[in-house]
Design a protein around this motif. Structure first.
Motif, PDB file in Angstrom:
ATOM      1  N   ALA A 199       4.408 -13.525  -8.629  1.00  0.00           N
ATOM      2  CA  ALA A 199       4.188 -14.558  -9.639  1.00  0.00           C
ATOM      3  C   ALA A 199       4.109 -13.983 -11.050  1.00  0.00           C
ATOM      4  O   ALA A 199       3.982 -14.728 -12.016  1.00  0.00           O
ATOM      5  CB  ALA A 199       2.900 -15.316  -9.333  1.00  0.00           C
ATOM      6  N   GLY A 200       4.179 -12.660 -11.176  1.00  0.00           N
ATOM      7  CA  GLY A 200       4.089 -12.040 -12.492  1.00  0.00           C
ATOM      8  C   GLY A 200       2.703 -12.072 -13.082  1.00  0.00           C
ATOM      9  O   GLY A 200       2.537 -12.015 -14.302  1.00  0.00           O
ATOM     10  N   ALA A 201       1.673 -12.173 -12.228  1.00  0.00           N
ATOM     11  CA  ALA A 201       0.312 -12.348 -12.711  1.00  0.00           C
ATOM     12  C   ALA A 201      -0.422 -11.040 -12.957  1.00  0.00           C
ATOM     13  O   ALA A 201      -1.458 -11.034 -13.627  1.00  0.00           O
ATOM     14  CB  ALA A 201      -0.482 -13.192 -11.717  1.00  0.00           C
ATOM     15  N   LEU A 202       0.086  -9.919 -12.423  1.00  0.00           N
ATOM     16  CA  LEU A 202      -0.626  -8.648 -12.531  1.00  0.00           C
ATOM     17  C   LEU A 202       0.086  -7.690 -13.477  1.00  0.00           C
ATOM     18  O   LEU A 202       1.302  -7.502 -13.399  1.00  0.00           O
ATOM     19  CB  LEU A 202      -0.752  -7.991 -11.152  1.00  0.00           C
ATOM     20  N   GLU A 203      -0.684  -7.080 -14.354  1.00  0.00           N
ATOM     21  CA  GLU A 203      -0.163  -6.058 -15.256  1.00  0.00           C
ATOM     22  C   GLU A 203      -0.126  -4.715 -14.531  1.00  0.00           C
ATOM     23  O   GLU A 203      -1.134  -4.283 -13.945  1.00  0.00           O
ATOM     24  CB  GLU A 203      -1.060  -5.944 -16.488  1.00  0.00           C
ATOM     25  N   PRO A 204       1.015  -4.027 -14.485  1.00  0.00           N
ATOM     26  CA  PRO A 204       1.083  -2.717 -13.820  1.00  0.00           C
ATOM     27  C   PRO A 204       0.102  -1.724 -14.441  1.00  0.00           C
ATOM     28  O   PRO A 204      -0.233  -1.799 -15.625  1.00  0.00           O
ATOM     29  CB  PRO A 204       2.538  -2.286 -14.052  1.00  0.00           C
ATOM     30  N   VAL A 205      -0.342  -0.784 -13.633  1.00  0.00           N
ATOM     31  CA  VAL A 205      -1.278   0.244 -14.086  1.00  0.00           C
ATOM     32  C   VAL A 205      -0.532   1.263 -14.938  1.00  0.00           C
ATOM     33  O   VAL A 205       0.430   1.892 -14.468  1.00  0.00           O
ATOM     34  CB  VAL A 205      -1.940   0.929 -12.876  1.00  0.00           C
ATOM     35  N   PRO A 206      -0.927   1.458 -16.186  1.00  0.00           N
ATOM     36  CA  PRO A 206      -0.191   2.367 -17.070  1.00  0.00           C
ATOM     37  C   PRO A 206      -0.378   3.845 -16.732  1.00  0.00           C
ATOM     38  O   PRO A 206       0.552   4.630 -16.859  1.00  0.00           O
ATOM     39  CB  PRO A 206      -0.748   2.045 -18.450  1.00  0.00           C
ATOM     40  N   ASN A 207      -1.581   4.228 -16.307  1.00  0.00           N
ATOM     41  CA  ASN A 207      -1.844   5.633 -15.968  1.00  0.00           C
ATOM     42  C   ASN A 207      -1.761   5.835 -14.456  1.00  0.00           C
ATOM     43  O   ASN A 207      -2.665   6.383 -13.818  1.00  0.00           O
ATOM     44  CB  ASN A 207      -3.205   6.075 -16.502  1.00  0.00           C
ATOM     45  N   ALA A 208      -0.644   5.393 -13.872  1.00  0.00           N
ATOM     46  CA  ALA A 208      -0.499   5.350 -12.418  1.00  0.00           C
ATOM     47  C   ALA A 208      -0.618   6.724 -11.761  1.00  0.00           C
ATOM     48  O   ALA A 208      -1.248   6.860 -10.711  1.00  0.00           O
ATOM     49  CB  ALA A 208       0.834   4.698 -12.054  1.00  0.00           C
ATOM     50  N   ASP A 209      -0.016   7.747 -12.348  1.00  0.00           N
ATOM     51  CA  ASP A 209      -0.064   9.074 -11.732  1.00  0.00           C
ATOM     52  C   ASP A 209      -1.500   9.575 -11.621  1.00  0.00           C
ATOM     53  O   ASP A 209      -1.898  10.158 -10.595  1.00  0.00           O
ATOM     54  CB  ASP A 209       0.771  10.063 -12.538  1.00  0.00           C
ATOM     55  N   GLU A 210      -2.274   9.348 -12.657  1.00  0.00           N
ATOM     56  CA  GLU A 210      -3.687   9.756 -12.650  1.00  0.00           C
ATOM     57  C   GLU A 210      -4.467   9.024 -11.562  1.00  0.00           C
ATOM     58  O   GLU A 210      -5.271   9.630 -10.840  1.00  0.00           O
ATOM     59  CB  GLU A 210      -4.292   9.458 -14.020  1.00  0.00           C
ATOM     60  N   ILE A 211      -4.218   7.734 -11.426  1.00  0.00           N
ATOM     61  CA  ILE A 211      -4.940   6.931 -10.430  1.00  0.00           C
ATOM     62  C   ILE A 211      -4.505   7.304  -9.018  1.00  0.00           C
ATOM     63  O   ILE A 211      -5.337   7.382  -8.101  1.00  0.00           O
ATOM     64  CB  ILE A 211      -4.702   5.431 -10.692  1.00  0.00           C
ATOM     65  N   ARG A 212      -3.220   7.562  -8.824  1.00  0.00           N
ATOM     66  CA  ARG A 212      -2.735   7.987  -7.500  1.00  0.00           C
ATOM     67  C   ARG A 212      -3.399   9.289  -7.076  1.00  0.00           C
ATOM     68  O   ARG A 212      -3.771   9.462  -5.913  1.00  0.00           O
ATOM     69  CB  ARG A 212      -1.217   8.159  -7.519  1.00  0.00           C
ATOM     70  N   THR A 265       5.400   0.681  -7.339  1.00  0.00           N
ATOM     71  CA  THR A 265       4.737   0.434  -8.613  1.00  0.00           C
ATOM     72  C   THR A 265       3.281   0.071  -8.353  1.00  0.00           C
ATOM     73  O   THR A 265       2.998  -0.809  -7.539  1.00  0.00           O
ATOM     74  CB  THR A 265       5.414  -0.713  -9.381  1.00  0.00           C
ATOM     75  N   LEU A 266       2.363   0.754  -9.019  1.00  0.00           N
ATOM     76  CA  LEU A 266       0.933   0.503  -8.845  1.00  0.00           C
ATOM     77  C   LEU A 266       0.528  -0.679  -9.726  1.00  0.00           C
ATOM     78  O   LEU A 266       0.663  -0.628 -10.951  1.00  0.00           O
ATOM     79  CB  LEU A 266       0.137   1.751  -9.218  1.00  0.00           C
ATOM     80  N   TYR A 267       0.028  -1.740  -9.100  1.00  0.00           N
ATOM     81  CA  TYR A 267      -0.291  -2.964  -9.823  1.00  0.00           C
ATOM     82  C   TYR A 267      -1.787  -3.233  -9.945  1.00  0.00           C
ATOM     83  O   TYR A 267      -2.183  -4.220 -10.547  1.00  0.00           O
ATOM     84  CB  TYR A 267       0.371  -4.169  -9.146  1.00  0.00           C
ATOM     85  N   ALA A 268      -2.629  -2.384  -9.367  1.00  0.00           N
ATOM     86  CA  ALA A 268      -4.072  -2.589  -9.468  1.00  0.00           C
ATOM     87  C   ALA A 268      -4.774  -1.253  -9.267  1.00  0.00           C
ATOM     88  O   ALA A 268      -4.188  -0.299  -8.748  1.00  0.00           O
ATOM     89  CB  ALA A 268      -4.551  -3.612  -8.444  1.00  0.00           C
ATOM     90  N   TYR A 269      -6.024  -1.192  -9.698  1.00  0.00           N
ATOM     91  CA  TYR A 269      -6.824   0.024  -9.588  1.00  0.00           C
ATOM     92  C   TYR A 269      -7.605   0.023  -8.282  1.00  0.00           C
ATOM     93  O   TYR A 269      -8.466  -0.833  -8.077  1.00  0.00           O
ATOM     94  CB  TYR A 269      -7.797   0.112 -10.767  1.00  0.00           C
ATOM     95  N   PRO A 270      -7.326   0.959  -7.358  1.00  0.00           N
ATOM     96  CA  PRO A 270      -8.078   1.012  -6.097  1.00  0.00           C
ATOM     97  C   PRO A 270      -9.580   1.111  -6.357  1.00  0.00           C
ATOM     98  O   PRO A 270     -10.015   1.816  -7.267  1.00  0.00           O
ATOM     99  CB  PRO A 270      -7.541   2.280  -5.425  1.00  0.00           C
ATOM    100  N   MET A 271     -10.356   0.384  -5.539  1.00  0.00           N
ATOM    101  CA  MET A 271     -11.801   0.322  -5.773  1.00  0.00           C
ATOM    102  C   MET A 271     -12.604   0.654  -4.517  1.00  0.00           C
ATOM    103  O   MET A 271     -13.523   1.461  -4.567  1.00  0.00           O
ATOM    104  CB  MET A 271     -12.177  -1.076  -6.278  1.00  0.00           C
ATOM    105  N   THR A 272     -12.286   0.021  -3.397  1.00  0.00           N
ATOM    106  CA  THR A 272     -13.004   0.298  -2.154  1.00  0.00           C
ATOM    107  C   THR A 272     -12.016   0.471  -1.007  1.00  0.00           C
ATOM    108  O   THR A 272     -10.897  -0.037  -1.050  1.00  0.00           O
ATOM    109  CB  THR A 272     -13.991  -0.825  -1.779  1.00  0.00           C
ATOM    110  N   ALA A 273     -12.454   1.179   0.014  1.00  0.00           N
ATOM    111  CA  ALA A 273     -11.621   1.422   1.200  1.00  0.00           C
ATOM    112  C   ALA A 273     -12.353   0.947   2.446  1.00  0.00           C
ATOM    113  O   ALA A 273     -12.249   1.546   3.509  1.00  0.00           O
ATOM    114  CB  ALA A 273     -11.290   2.906   1.311  1.00  0.00           C
ATOM    115  N   ASP A 274     -13.095  -0.142   2.297  1.00  0.00           N
ATOM    116  CA  ASP A 274     -13.966  -0.564   3.393  1.00  0.00           C
ATOM    117  C   ASP A 274     -13.832  -2.041   3.730  1.00  0.00           C
ATOM    118  O   ASP A 274     -14.729  -2.620   4.343  1.00  0.00           O
ATOM    119  CB  ASP A 274     -15.428  -0.269   3.044  1.00  0.00           C
TER     120      ASP A 274
END
Length: 439
Positions: free
Chosen positions: A134-147, A163-172
């Protein structure tokens, strides 16, 4: 600075025209566009990892941001907002508001009115692909750092077409079994039969939400029967009505009916499960880490958490399965202060704040360093998620799964098919799961 807590406005209608054929589902559920290629509204990443930690010229002056969250997470998020404002003091005049919104409803609420949606919001991984489409999420600009900073599985869950579209937060974001050690032993909780016998002997209840396909999947996942989303990302395939093999569809149906007929079992919502914990009627239940803090307050040192038990099916003990999942922070592609919103989402999910979320909310981190910490090893709920993960499957389903499994689960919870032929019940379930969602 005074913060304002506002209620998120429920969407009046889902954007069915724009999203026809490319939305996923519901529940604490995902899908891609037709042919698996999201029709993404391309947006440019306006800052690289260097810019992410520096000044943002367009945001000089007043910066108003709205953050959606569940009320239980308000306190910990407010701590993070306060520290964010301290770090960037002097760079902008911040007005950051917390607004109540259920994580499970993020997609529907945002896509109902994306231009007036929150700037920053948490979402389960199953909602990602349809929000990207839907084009609702802004891609993560510092993707390599977050990966580099996060677990591979969490990064994959937050990505579409690399393409990374969100910042990982939890794995649970999965489920397992909570139990009260005052009533149940480690041996009791290994099998559903043992659980129900021990709970019944003391007049207590074991609970699970059979109205939700998210939980009900547990009885089908390790049986050899197959289910998943087709290549179109919208419709499902399913053979849960199989009439041949060591475990047939009707065998699972029979097992569910037997559990439901046991007076120690209760199918109820997550809210009702917690009410039972608090009033002492429930001594075990299937749920997730979001309830860990409150359960610990009630059961104290008697609080236990383990992988799901086995259950009896066709004369065998079958290990209950689960949907695994991850949560992440997304940024609205239409945010008026997009650069600051990206900085805030990154702040919410950095190592320090993932540790804070672990300490205050018992939520399992996706950050590699945080996930390897001693604190994680000390939280029974997170250890239960890890133990159950080997029997889990990443949730990727088409929308028709949810209503069909709710109808089936509610019927099973009554302990009777009301005279309907068992095979017909399973055929109806599969027909509902596999039906086309395109009108």
């Amino acid at each position: 600075m005074k913060k304002h807590v506002i209620a998120a406005v429920a969407a009046a209608a889902f954007v069915t025209t724009a999203m026809a054929g490319c939305t996923g589902a519901d529940t604490t559920a995902g899908g891609e566009s037709v042919n698996g290629e999201p029709s993404v509204l391309q947006t440019e990443a306006v800052m690289d990892s260097t810019e992410l930690s520096g000044d943002v010229a367009e945001d000089d002056g007043k910066v108003t941001l709205t953050v959606w969250a569940e009320e239980a997470n308000f306190d910990v998020l407010q701590e993070m907002i306060d520290s964010f404002e301290q770090k960037y003091a002097g760079q902008a005049d911040f007005d950051i508001q917390l607004a109540e919104n259920a994580d499970a409803e993020t997609r529907n609420t945002l896509l109902g009115d994306v231009h007036n949606g929150a700037d920053v919001f948490p979402l389960p991984d199953d909602q990602l692909t349809s929000m990207v489409a839907a084009g609702a999420l802004e891609p993560v600009p510092n993707a390599d750092e977050i990966r580099e900073a996060n677990l591979d599985e969490a990064v994959a869950a937050a990505s579409v077409n690399d393409t990374l579209y969100a910042y990982p937060m939890t794995a649970d974001n999965g489920y397992f079994l909570y139990y009260d050690k005052n009533y149940l032993t480690e041996e009791d909780v290994q099998t559903m039969d043992g659980l129900l016998a021990a709970a019944g002997a003391v007049g207590k209840k074991v609970t699970m939400d059979w109205s939700s396909g998210w939980y009900l999947y547990a009885f089908f996942g390790n049986t050899g029967l197959d289910f998943g989303v087709n290549d179109d990302g919208v419709t499902n395939y399913c053979d849960w009505n199989a009439t041949e093999g060591s475990i047939k569809g009707t065998d699972i149906e029979e097992a569910l009916l037997a559990i439901a007929q046991n007076p120690a079992f209760l199918s109820c919502t997550d809210t009702e499960f917690m009410e039972g914990v608090q009033d002492g009627t429930v001594v075990a239940g299937v749920s997730g880490v979001w309830n860990a803090s409150e359960i610990k307050k009630v059961w104290g040192n008697d609080y236990g958490a383990v992988k799901l038990p086995t259950y009896t099916c066709a004369g065998q003990q079958i290990q209950m399965a689960s949907f695994t999942g991850y949560k992440m922070m997304g940024v609205n592609a239409y945010s008026k202060h997009k650069d600051w919103a990206l900085k805030l989402a990154d702040w919410f999910t950095n190592e320090e704040n993932q540790m804070l979320r672990l300490e205050e909310r018992d939520q399992g981190p996706s950050n590699k360093n945080a996930a390897a910490s001693e604190q994680v090893q000390a939280v029974p709920a997170i250890q239960a998620v890890i133990a159950q993960a080997q029997y889990g499957k990443l949730q990727r389903v088409g929308n028709s799964f949810w209503d069909a499994t709710t109808e089936f689960g509610n019927l099973m919870a009554t302990g009777s098919t009301n005279g309907t032929d068992p095979q017909e019940v399973m055929d109806t379930l599969v027909a509902g799961i596999t039906q086309s969602t395109v009108q």
